[in-house]
Structure formats: C-alpha cells, structure tokens
Design a protein around this motif. Structure first.
Motif, PDB file in Angstrom:
ATOM      1  N   GLU A 147      11.242   6.866  -3.454  1.00  0.00           N
ATOM      2  CA  GLU A 147      11.139   5.419  -3.633  1.00  0.00           C
ATOM      3  C   GLU A 147      11.631   4.734  -2.350  1.00  0.00           C
ATOM      4  O   GLU A 147      12.805   4.379  -2.219  1.00  0.00           O
ATOM      5  N   ARG A 148      10.725   4.589  -1.442  1.00  0.00           N
ATOM      6  CA  ARG A 148      11.049   4.035  -0.120  1.00  0.00           C
ATOM      7  C   ARG A 148       9.896   3.159   0.338  1.00  0.00           C
ATOM      8  O   ARG A 148       8.737   3.416  -0.001  1.00  0.00           O
ATOM      9  N   PHE A 149      10.216   2.123   1.123  1.00  0.00           N
ATOM     10  CA  PHE A 149       9.152   1.379   1.791  1.00  0.00           C
ATOM     11  C   PHE A 149       9.552   1.085   3.223  1.00  0.00           C
ATOM     12  O   PHE A 149      10.734   1.049   3.579  1.00  0.00           O
ATOM     13  N   GLU A 150       8.546   0.877   4.044  1.00  0.00           N
ATOM     14  CA  GLU A 150       8.710   0.275   5.360  1.00  0.00           C
ATOM     15  C   GLU A 150       7.792  -0.939   5.411  1.00  0.00           C
ATOM     16  O   GLU A 150       6.662  -0.887   4.909  1.00  0.00           O
ATOM     17  N   LEU A 151       8.296  -2.014   6.001  1.00  0.00           N
ATOM     18  CA  LEU A 151       7.490  -3.231   6.166  1.00  0.00           C
ATOM     19  C   LEU A 151       6.940  -3.254   7.582  1.00  0.00           C
ATOM     20  O   LEU A 151       7.689  -3.128   8.556  1.00  0.00           O
ATOM     21  N   TYR A 152       5.625  -3.440   7.689  1.00  0.00           N
ATOM     22  CA  TYR A 152       4.960  -3.545   8.982  1.00  0.00           C
ATOM     23  C   TYR A 152       4.392  -4.945   9.164  1.00  0.00           C
ATOM     24  O   TYR A 152       3.815  -5.527   8.239  1.00  0.00           O
ATOM     25  N   VAL A 153       4.559  -5.476  10.365  1.00  0.00           N
ATOM     26  CA  VAL A 153       3.949  -6.747  10.756  1.00  0.00           C
ATOM     27  C   VAL A 153       3.502  -6.587  12.206  1.00  0.00           C
ATOM     28  O   VAL A 153       4.261  -6.075  13.036  1.00  0.00           O
ATOM     29  N   ALA A 154       2.280  -7.000  12.498  1.00  0.00           N
ATOM     30  CA  ALA A 154       1.732  -6.907  13.857  1.00  0.00           C
ATOM     31  C   ALA A 154       1.808  -5.484  14.394  1.00  0.00           C
ATOM     32  O   ALA A 154       2.025  -5.264  15.591  1.00  0.00           O
ATOM     33  N   GLY A 155       1.617  -4.505  13.524  1.00  0.00           N
ATOM     34  CA  GLY A 155       1.630  -3.110  13.943  1.00  0.00           C
ATOM     35  C   GLY A 155       3.004  -2.548  14.216  1.00  0.00           C
ATOM     36  O   GLY A 155       3.125  -1.411  14.690  1.00  0.00           O
ATOM     37  N   MET A 156       4.077  -3.305  13.928  1.00  0.00           N
ATOM     38  CA  MET A 156       5.441  -2.850  14.168  1.00  0.00           C
ATOM     39  C   MET A 156       6.176  -2.662  12.845  1.00  0.00           C
ATOM     40  O   MET A 156       6.022  -3.463  11.929  1.00  0.00           O
ATOM     41  N   HIS A 193      -2.935  -0.900  12.639  1.00  0.00           N
ATOM     42  CA  HIS A 193      -3.839  -1.814  11.923  1.00  0.00           C
ATOM     43  C   HIS A 193      -3.093  -2.743  10.964  1.00  0.00           C
ATOM     44  O   HIS A 193      -3.702  -3.651  10.386  1.00  0.00           O
ATOM     45  N   LEU A 194      -1.800  -2.533  10.797  1.00  0.00           N
ATOM     46  CA  LEU A 194      -1.032  -3.315   9.818  1.00  0.00           C
ATOM     47  C   LEU A 194      -0.543  -4.596  10.478  1.00  0.00           C
ATOM     48  O   LEU A 194       0.618  -4.722  10.857  1.00  0.00           O
ATOM     49  N   ILE A 195      -1.448  -5.561  10.587  1.00  0.00           N
ATOM     50  CA  ILE A 195      -1.151  -6.809  11.297  1.00  0.00           C
ATOM     51  C   ILE A 195      -0.459  -7.802  10.371  1.00  0.00           C
ATOM     52  O   ILE A 195       0.619  -8.314  10.679  1.00  0.00           O
ATOM     53  N   LEU A 208       0.850  -1.192   0.000  1.00  0.00           N
ATOM     54  CA  LEU A 208       0.000   0.000   0.000  1.00  0.00           C
ATOM     55  C   LEU A 208       0.883   1.239   0.000  1.00  0.00           C
ATOM     56  O   LEU A 208       1.941   1.248   0.646  1.00  0.00           O
ATOM     57  N   THR A 209       0.443   2.292  -0.704  1.00  0.00           N
ATOM     58  CA  THR A 209       1.127   3.567  -0.534  1.00  0.00           C
ATOM     59  C   THR A 209       0.728   4.154   0.816  1.00  0.00           C
ATOM     60  O   THR A 209      -0.288   3.763   1.420  1.00  0.00           O
ATOM     61  N   MET A 210       1.529   5.105   1.291  1.00  0.00           N
ATOM     62  CA  MET A 210       1.200   5.752   2.557  1.00  0.00           C
ATOM     63  C   MET A 210      -0.181   6.400   2.484  1.00  0.00           C
ATOM     64  O   MET A 210      -0.989   6.313   3.424  1.00  0.00           O
TER      65      MET A 210
END
Length: 515
Positions: free
Chosen positions: A419-428, A390-392, A317-319
């Motif tokens: 051109e950047r991303f961050e990966l979220y899992v379990a809200g982290m 919410h990014l579980i 998803l984009t920000m």
C-alpha cells in the motif's frame, strides 16, 4: 575583462574608498538607522500625486545598493536597490552640501549608502527621494556585471548566488515564493492538528529510505555516523510514543548523482498520521497542494516548462495500469493488465521493451540487466522507463512491488504488492507515501532481506535498525506516512527547470583557479 583590468579597477576603487575616508566618513560604519525600506516607501506613497507629496513633505531615511548613477553638473540622480525593488534618489549640491556631494561623485555601482530626505515627484512623474544628507555604508570593490544574461553562465550564478540575487530580480522572486510555500505548508498541517518536531541529522544507522549515505566520524565517541537520508524511522518512533500527528521540514543527504532533479543535499517535508492509511494520505496531499499553490500563486493552475498544470484534479493509476497506458506506440503490442499478473511474466515484457529500445529511432536505453533480479524490482524499472516522463498532470501511482518498499504494508489481496503511492507531476516524483508497516516480526524479515542485498553489494539497501524494531514491539497504531520534496515542488510553482535554481547554494565542483 582580463585579470589585469580587474585588478586595476579594484585599485581605483580602493583609492576612492580612501578619498571617502578622507572626507570624514567611516570606511565600514557599524549601523544606519532607517525609517523606511525601499518597498515600504513605494507601497505607501506610489499612489500620491506630486501636489500631495509637496504638501506633506514626507521625510524618510532609507538605505540600499547603488544600481545607477546619472550626474548632471551640480546635481544628479541614482537608484537604490533594496527588498527586490528600486527607488530613485535626487542629489543636489546646494541641498546636501559639498562633503556629501563629493561622496556622491565618488560612488560606484554596487556601493551601499544611506539617504535622508523627503519624497517628491520629478517632471517625469517618478517617485524620488530629494536627498538632504548622504551616509556612506560600504564600497563595492568588485564591479557588478555590466550585462547579466540569465543562464549564459549558470556556474557563476550558482557559485556566486549573492551576485545573482543582486542583479536578477526574478531570482529573488523564486526564493520569496519558496518561503511562502513553506509557510503555507506549516499553516495547513498545524490546522490539521500536526505537531512540528526535529529529529537527528547525524544517525548511527542510515535508515528510512533506500539510498547511499554520507559518512562522518565523531571523535569523542570514536564512532562513525551517517548524515540522515530520511527522518522516517525517528518520526515513527514518535507515533509509537503517542504523538499521533507529526511533521518535519528537514534536510536530507544522499551520496548519489547530481542532475536537474537531484542535489545531494535537499529539503523534504515528512509527516505521519496515526490511525490513517495511504488513501487518507492521498486525500490530504490533494488538499495540501491546492492550498500551497493558492498561497504562492493565487491559483491552483500554473505553467511549467510549456505545460499547463492543474492541481484541481488528481488521477490515480496502479503501476501496472501506467505501464499498459504508456507502452511505447512504436513498440510491439504491449501487455494487458492480466499479462502482468504473474511476477515472473514481468521479465518477458522487460525483454520486449529492451528489443524496442535497441532500435536507434526509439531514443531509449535498454533496462539494466542483473543476475537474480527480483520481479518487483524489474517491474519498477519498467514503469520508470515506460511511464514516468508521461505523467504530466498530477497522478498518484499506487500499489508498488514489495521488493522496492521495505517499510510499507502488503496489500491483503496480493502480498507481492504494498500500500504505497508516489505522486508525479510534470514527469517528476513529488511525493512518496505508505500505509506504514507496524508488524515488528514482518519488519525484521524485511530488514534481513535488505541486509542480504547489502551483503551482495547494494549500498542503497536498508540496514537493520534493532531499536526501531524494538519500538514497534511496544505497538505502533495503523499509520499513514508521506514525504514531499520541497525543492521539486518549488520548481513547479516557480517554473524552474533545474533543482539548482531553487536551492540558494547547490553543491558544485570545486572552483578552478589559475591555469
């Protein structure tokens, strides 16, 4: 136990230690030759029946910590702990002799001993060492906890990790899994052609991230140095030098807050690949995390804090899309994507969020107000407030504002974003990656803007690194780079709620003594 009771017990144990020395044992012997570890004995012999053990009479020399003692007249049992497992020992007077049996009678829980004997099964079927000789190795002058209730005293657990490991087998499992994780990461990256390198931990400039550093001083050179906040700029210097794929598993230090997800000293994996961009980094990250989960857990699916997480699929998803998707249901109608198209329009949606957050039932906090705040900074803060928790399931958030990304390339179709991303899992946040900026002129402009923010009082803004700009002037190829938090990834793969649970010695306030 009161302080006086504890001191009385210590004195009793010291008397026992002297009695053991009087029997002819060394108080603190230098070594003990073992033939088997506790896990090895259990692994190699647990399937053998009593009759086969009796026929083979397998001899062992094993050492460990005494965790139980059950004397019965002229015989008795004990359990030795070692390697995260326990093994029963049977001690009989006529088998070990008077001296060694007297040693058995003087043992306390926590003492370390060596046992020489042979394996058999008791009437209850438990694999046991029939002792023929005992060797004293060390006295536990302080008692083990009689009852250890996991998290009822986390301060003691973290401060006295040696005790935590001694009595909580599940804690040992956490750090064994952490070791497996690091090994799996190394194996994966080296199979992908990456070279492991080391870069300075003390640096003349704190660079590679937006964070407040720790400062130290070198006496001989009479200069201040910074503990590194990231190895990024040094690793990219290596890309310039022709090392096309490099990685480092490194300790970073950031002089910031402490929480369940933050420790001032933490471990990061950073890796850089020439001739790649952030899309390549996303693809590689998916493969890396699946391989790591499989190596540690035997599955790409696992439970974390009541949620079933799967590395089988990653969303992107984009920000802006994340803000639209997760806008609070109880707030006024939220923005559409077109509503966030103009940078200045962001402030209208920040104001709308703040109005909702002022309602007690929202359970939210208004966003920080700051004179002259850049639109991109406001958008990033709005995303963190609206969407992050919410990014579980694994989700790449892509296309960050330029203002919060001083080291990444702008998007050709929209220079306000990078051109950047961050990966979220379990809200982290688990990972952060860029298509790396390699234009030295543009990099200098970005550094100068960061310097402007520093002069206004932002202690996390990036300093100007002249040598790094000089390195870029020799030409850096298009490069994708990424950092992955080893501690947070370990949290996920061990179902640990706090980062302190996966760091052997987390930073704590000084221990208070006396009244």
């Amino acid at each position: 136990m009161s302080e006086k009771e504890l001191q009385d017990l210590v004195q009793q144990r010291k008397k026992k230690l002297q009695a053991i020395v009087d029997l002819g044992f060394e108080a603190y012997p230098r070594k003990y030759d073992v033939t088997h570890s506790v896990p090895q004995i259990l692994r190699e012999n647990s399937a053998l029946a009593a009759e086969e053990l009796a026929a083979r009479k397998i001899s062992v020399r094993v050492a460990g910590r005494v965790m139980t003692i059950r004397p019965h007249g002229k015989a008795g049992f004990a359990h030795l702990a070692g390697g995260g497992q326990r093994l029963q020992v049977y001690v009989r007077l006529d088998a070990v002799g008077e001296r060694d049996f007297e040693l058995y009678r003087l043992l306390d829980l926590g003492d370390l001993i060596g046992v020489e004997g042979y394996l058999f099964r008791t009437k209850t079927g438990e694999l046991t060492v029939h002792a023929e000789h005992l060797q004293f190795l060390a006295k536990a002058l302080l008692p083990l906890p009689e009852k250890w209730h996991g998290l009822t005293d986390v301060e003691v657990r973290y401060r006295q990790r040696y005790l935590d490991l001694m009595v909580n087998e599940e804690v040992r499992t956490v750090f064994e899994r952490r070791g497996l994780l690091v090994c799996a990461i190394r194996d994966f990256l080296e199979a992908e052609g990456y070279l492991e390198v080391e870069t300075p931990m003390m640096q003349p400039l704190a660079g590679g991230a937006m964070a407040r550093p720790f400062v130290t001083h070198h006496n001989t050179l009479d200069i201040n140095l910074f503990l590194r906040i990231a190895p990024e700029l040094y690793l990219k210097r290596l890309i310039v030098g022709g090392l096309d794929r490099v990685y480092e598993i490194n300790r970073n230090f950031r002089n910031e807050g402490i929480s369940t997800q933050h420790n001032p000293e933490f471990t990061m994996l950073e890796f850089y690949q020439a001739y790649a961009d952030y899309h390549d980094m996303m693809d590689l990250t998916e493969r890396l995390l699946r391989r790591a989960a499989q190596a540690v857990l035997g599955s790409v699916e696992f439970d974390y804090c009541g949620q079933r997480i799967s590395f089988a699929k990653f969303e992107r998803l984009t920000m802006k899309e994340a803000i639209v998707k997760f806008w609070p249901a109880t707030a006024a109608p939220g923005p559409a994507l077109d509503d966030l198209a103009e940078p200045e329009a962001v402030f209208r949606w920040v104001a709308a969020y703040d109005e909702w957050a002022k309602q007690p039932e929202s359970g939210a906090e208004p966003l920080p107000r700051e004179e002259g705040k850049a639109p991109g900074m406001a958008l990033a803060e709005l995303f963190e407030a609206v969407a992050e928790r919410h990014l579980i399931q694994p989700t790449f958030i892509v296309d960050y504002p330029l203002e919060v990304s001083p080291l990444s390339k702008q998007k050709p179709e929209d220079p306000n974003f990078v051109e950047r991303f961050e990966l979220y899992v379990a809200g982290m946040e688990i990972a952060n990656a860029f298509s790396e900026l390699n234009d030295p002129g543009e990099q200098r402009d970005r550094f100068e803007y960061q310097q402007f923010l520093r002069e206004k009082g932002d202690l996390t803004a990036h300093a100007i690194d002249e040598d790094y700009v000089r390195a870029l002037c020799y030409g850096m190829p298009p490069t994708g780079g990424e950092g992955i938090g080893i501690d947070r990834l370990t949290m996920l793969l061990t179902n640990s709620r706090s980062i302190r649970d996966v760091i052997l010695f987390p930073l704590l306030r000084p221990e208070k003594h006396g009244g």
